[in-house]
Structure formats: C-alpha cells, structure tokens
Scaffold this active site. Structure first.
Site, PDB file in Angstrom:
ATOM      1  CG  HIS A 194      -0.121  -0.063   2.515  1.00  0.00           C
ATOM      2  ND1 HIS A 194       0.505   1.023   3.078  1.00  0.00           N
ATOM      3  CD2 HIS A 194       0.183  -1.115   3.308  1.00  0.00           C
ATOM      4  CE1 HIS A 194       1.143   0.654   4.177  1.00  0.00           C
ATOM      5  NE2 HIS A 194       0.970  -0.650   4.333  1.00  0.00           N
TER       6      HIS A 194
ATOM      7  CD  GLU B 111       1.577  -6.265   7.673  1.00  0.00           C
ATOM      8  OE1 GLU B 111       1.669  -7.452   7.301  1.00  0.00           O
ATOM      9  OE2 GLU B 111       2.352  -5.365   7.301  1.00  0.00           O
TER      10      GLU B 111
END
Length: 223
Positions: free
Chosen positions: A8, A82
């Site tokens: 990201h 994550e």
C-alpha cells in the site's frame, strides 16, 4: 497465473514507524495518495484482470485508482490483511517491538508456523488466510491479478511459498510503499518470483538489514 503483490501507499503510521495492523488502520498521507494515483502508470504494461485489497483502509485507497483505470471492482478480502501484531499493536516498529515482530514473521516463513505472535495469530493461521485469497484468484480464471496488501505479509508469504526466494532474501529487502513483487505460477504448481521492487530476482540490489518499517536492525536482532 501472473501475480502482483503490491504494498500500500504511505500512511501516517508509516511516518511514525508504528506497528499498525488492526482494522481499519491508518489513512494514506498526501504522499501515499500520490503513490496510489501513480500506480496505474507503474503497471501499465500488465494485463491485470482482477484487483484485490485487504480489509485495511490503506490498501483499498491504494487499489482504487488502479481498479478505476482498468474498469474493475476492488475485491476486498480479509485474508491478505497485514500480519496481526497482537500485543505489539501500535508499538514502535523501529525498536525492539518491531524487531520481535519481524523475528516471528520470518520464523513462520522458515517453517516454524506454530509460533504465535504475542496476543495474535500464528503462522498456520496467517499463511492459511493468505493462501485462501491466492487460491481464489487462481480459480477465478484471471491471467494476471494485482493484490494490494502489506509489507510484512507480502515478504512472509513470498519467502514461504516461492521456490526461488528464501527467508534471507526477503528479510534483507523491505518493500517501499507501492513496491511490487511479481510472481508466476499457481497454488498447485508453486510460485517463482520474477521481480522484486522492479529488479529481476537474479539481479536484485545489495542486501540491506532492515526491520518492518525500513529501519536498520541491530546485529543480534536480525531475523
């Protein structure tokens, strides 16, 4: 299948070197938004047929310009979020909490999957959820899929699953924001890394010793 694993864009937690893994997570910074806007051009040569993002807002914000440019919907999946920091959540990623986090992450990639993050998941759980989304993409019929995910998760999964990348390689090469790992293969036949952050694996740059936020590790803290 060709698989693009994309970290990201920059977030406020990245700037502060914090272990930010819980949903919804930090927003993109101004730089992160510019990185997201630049992503369609960065992968212009890729024939992307599916775009995925995790359940953390930063990956969805990063994936949105790419999906819009290709006329695709963003497929939001929890499996590529994550790696959960548990008790280490929002602690400094450039200090001992971050070093402990990465030691556990790369222990999973090396096969010690029963090891559990303090207050979080273990490697069996982390790999299973990530594998599930990869398998979904492979079964979808897409010839090329882009998944906007997270640095530690991408490095751990790649080191565990790619035939030509090991733990020492992934541990030495943190991904910058919107850095991309390109792989070819399938869940049945295995995976090969074609490029890492723009460099062919065979010609990747010199090793660097770094933690989850790109900060150097002390000699006794390297994963």
């Amino acid at each position: 299948m060709r698989l693009l694993l994309i970290r990201h864009g920059q977030t406020t937690a990245n700037v502060d070197f914090l272990l930010d893994t819980a949903i919804p997570g930090a927003e993109l910074t101004d730089l992160g938004r510019r990185q997201a806007a630049a992503l369609p051009d960065a992968v212009a040569d890729e024939d992307i047929e599916a775009v995925y993002a995790s359940t953390l807002i930063r990956t969805q914000r990063t994936a949105a310009p790419l999906a819009a440019a290709r006329g695709l919907d963003v497929r939001v999946r929890d499996g590529i979020r994550e790696l959960t920091a548990g008790d280490l959540e929002m602690l400094p990623g450039d200090r001992e909490p971050g070093h402990e986090y990465m030691r556990i992450v790369f222990a999973w990639a090396a096969g010690d999957t029963e090891l559990r993050m303090p207050g979080g998941e273990n490697g069996v759980e982390a790999l299973a959820r990530y594998d599930g989304v990869i398998a979904e993409a492979a079964d979808s019929g897409a010839r090329t899929a882009a998944m906007v995910s997270h640095g530690a998760a991408i490095r751990m999964w790649t080191a565990a699953r790619a035939d030509n990348v090991d733990v020492s390689f992934a541990a030495a090469r943190p991904l910058d924001n919107t850095g991309i790992v390109v792989l070819d293969g399938s869940p049945a036949d295995g995976w090969k890394v074609l490029s890492w952050a723009g460099a062919a694996v065979e010609t990747a740059g010199p090793d660097t010793d770094a933690g989850p936020t790109g900060q150097p590790l002390d000699e006794d803290q390297k994963p």
